[in-house]
Design a protein around this motif. Sequence first.
Motif, short mmCIF file in Angstrom:
data_model
loop_
_atom_site.label_atom_id
_atom_site.label_comp_id
_atom_site.label_asym_id
_atom_site.label_seq_id
_atom_site.Cartn_x
_atom_site.Cartn_y
_atom_site.Cartn_z
N ILE A 96 0.83 -1.20 0.00
CA ILE A 96 0.00 0.00 0.00
C ILE A 96 0.86 1.25 0.00
O ILE A 96 0.60 2.21 -0.75
CB ILE A 96 -0.96 -0.01 1.21
N ARG A 97 1.91 1.25 0.78
CA ARG A 97 2.80 2.42 0.81
C ARG A 97 3.48 2.59 -0.55
O ARG A 97 3.58 3.71 -1.07
CB ARG A 97 3.85 2.25 1.91
N PHE A 98 3.93 1.50 -1.14
CA PHE A 98 4.59 1.56 -2.45
C PHE A 98 3.62 2.11 -3.50
O PHE A 98 3.96 3.01 -4.27
CB PHE A 98 5.04 0.15 -2.84
N ALA A 99 2.40 1.58 -3.49
CA ALA A 99 1.40 2.00 -4.47
C ALA A 99 1.03 3.47 -4.30
O ALA A 99 0.82 4.19 -5.29
CB ALA A 99 0.15 1.13 -4.34
N THR A 100 0.97 3.95 -3.07
CA THR A 100 0.58 5.33 -2.82
C THR A 100 1.61 6.32 -3.36
O THR A 100 1.26 7.36 -3.93
CB THR A 100 0.35 5.56 -1.32
N PHE A 101 2.88 5.99 -3.21
CA PHE A 101 3.92 6.86 -3.78
C PHE A 101 3.85 6.87 -5.31
O PHE A 101 4.08 7.90 -5.94
CB PHE A 101 5.31 6.41 -3.32
N ILE A 102 3.51 5.74 -5.89
CA ILE A 102 3.38 5.68 -7.35
C ILE A 102 2.19 6.51 -7.81
O ILE A 102 2.27 7.25 -8.80
CB ILE A 102 3.23 4.22 -7.83
N VAL A 103 1.07 6.42 -7.10
CA VAL A 103 -0.11 7.22 -7.45
C VAL A 103 0.22 8.71 -7.36
O VAL A 103 -0.13 9.50 -8.25
CB VAL A 103 -1.29 6.88 -6.52
N SER A 104 0.91 9.10 -6.31
CA SER A 104 1.29 10.50 -6.15
C SER A 104 2.18 10.96 -7.30
O SER A 104 1.99 12.05 -7.85
CB SER A 104 2.02 10.70 -4.81
N GLY A 105 3.15 10.14 -7.68
CA GLY A 105 4.01 10.48 -8.80
C GLY A 105 3.25 10.58 -10.11
O GLY A 105 3.50 11.48 -10.93
N THR A 106 2.29 9.68 -10.32
CA THR A 106 1.49 9.70 -11.54
C THR A 106 0.67 10.98 -11.63
O THR A 106 0.57 11.60 -12.70
CB THR A 106 0.55 8.49 -11.58
N LEU A 107 0.09 11.40 -10.51
CA LEU A 107 -0.69 12.64 -10.49
C LEU A 107 0.21 13.85 -10.75
O LEU A 107 -0.20 14.79 -11.45
CB LEU A 107 -1.40 12.78 -9.14
N ALA A 108 1.43 13.83 -10.23
CA ALA A 108 2.37 14.92 -10.51
C ALA A 108 2.72 14.94 -11.99
O ALA A 108 2.86 16.01 -12.60
CB ALA A 108 3.63 14.76 -9.66
N GLY A 109 2.85 13.76 -12.60
CA GLY A 109 3.12 13.68 -14.03
C GLY A 109 1.97 14.20 -14.87
O GLY A 109 2.17 14.87 -15.89
N LEU A 110 0.74 13.91 -14.44
CA LEU A 110 -0.43 14.44 -15.14
C LEU A 110 -0.46 15.96 -15.04
O LEU A 110 -0.81 16.66 -16.00
CB LEU A 110 -1.71 13.83 -14.56
N ALA A 111 -0.09 16.47 -13.86
CA ALA A 111 -0.01 17.92 -13.68
C ALA A 111 1.00 18.52 -14.65
O ALA A 111 0.80 19.62 -15.19
CB ALA A 111 0.38 18.25 -12.23
N ALA A 112 2.10 17.81 -14.89
CA ALA A 112 3.12 18.28 -15.83
C ALA A 112 2.56 18.40 -17.25
O ALA A 112 2.87 19.34 -17.98
CB ALA A 112 4.32 17.32 -15.83
#
Length: 324
Positions: free
Chosen positions: A210-226
Amino acid sequence: MPGLKPGFSLNGREWSLLAACLVAILVFALAAPAFATGGNAATILRNSVELLLIGLGMTLLLAMGGIDVSVGIVMGLAAIGVGRALGAGVPPLITALIGPLVGAGLGIVTAAVVVLGRVPAIVGTLGLLGVYRTAIFVLLGGQWLSGLPTDLTGLMAATILGVPFSAILIALAYLAVFVALRRTPFGPHLLAIGNSEEKARLSGIAVTKIRFATFIVSGTLAGLAATFYVATYRNVEMTIGSTLALDAIAAVVLGGTSILGGRCSLIGTVLGVLLLRILQNGLLLVGVPSLWQQVVTGALLIGVLSIEVLRGRLVLPVLKGARA
């Protein structure tokens, strides 16, 4: 679900935030006539797009008892990927996906350092912040990436039944997270980890996954923001994303998500973002130098945390939340 506000109804904190937004709008409208215009309202909403997405990821991280101070620079690196692809003539639909893919990849790196490497999140992401910032300088060669084609701009500026595509994507992102938190085991497990990682582990929760997946989700959302950033401004500057992490943390904490974990509010995050952007925009229009915007952001964050301590909802040391 304890610790999770439904997201479609307002609690006391959220009503207070809504009232604060309305008061700020009234004050700035009286102080600066240019504030109360449709064009300026559109500017505030446009400036909120990246922060809404990054704030959503930060909401999950803080609810889990984690944090990521490198998330703004992650957006910067993803923006370089999007910009390079756009300049190379890659089709807009494929270019739009490059941001989230780069963000997810960097999220994996962050998760590897923090989760697998067992480095405290505040320390690990601060170290990655320095690495990523240097990477931006190297990739850009000390110069802005500017004058990019308008292909992606047209795609992201499209409307569906009169609703901007950006608004639809953000709404879908929040809806997906809401469903995951309320209708799947992910929500209770995430908040359980935020309340006590050790107890969550003993109860059989897959803490590492869950912790691993949450960091990936956060990174993906930052990438979408980009992707949205490049589509709107058609450039990538050296300082891109440098203040976004602080803004995201401030907005999320203002919205009622606990910096120690175990409690979050999605609607609170949205209102926190809007309040922050309204204040920053209004102060600029009344003549306050932009340099002071971060002073206001920091003061709001300190003020909210101080109130939480006084109310007994936040137990020191504050950095307990940086363990994840």
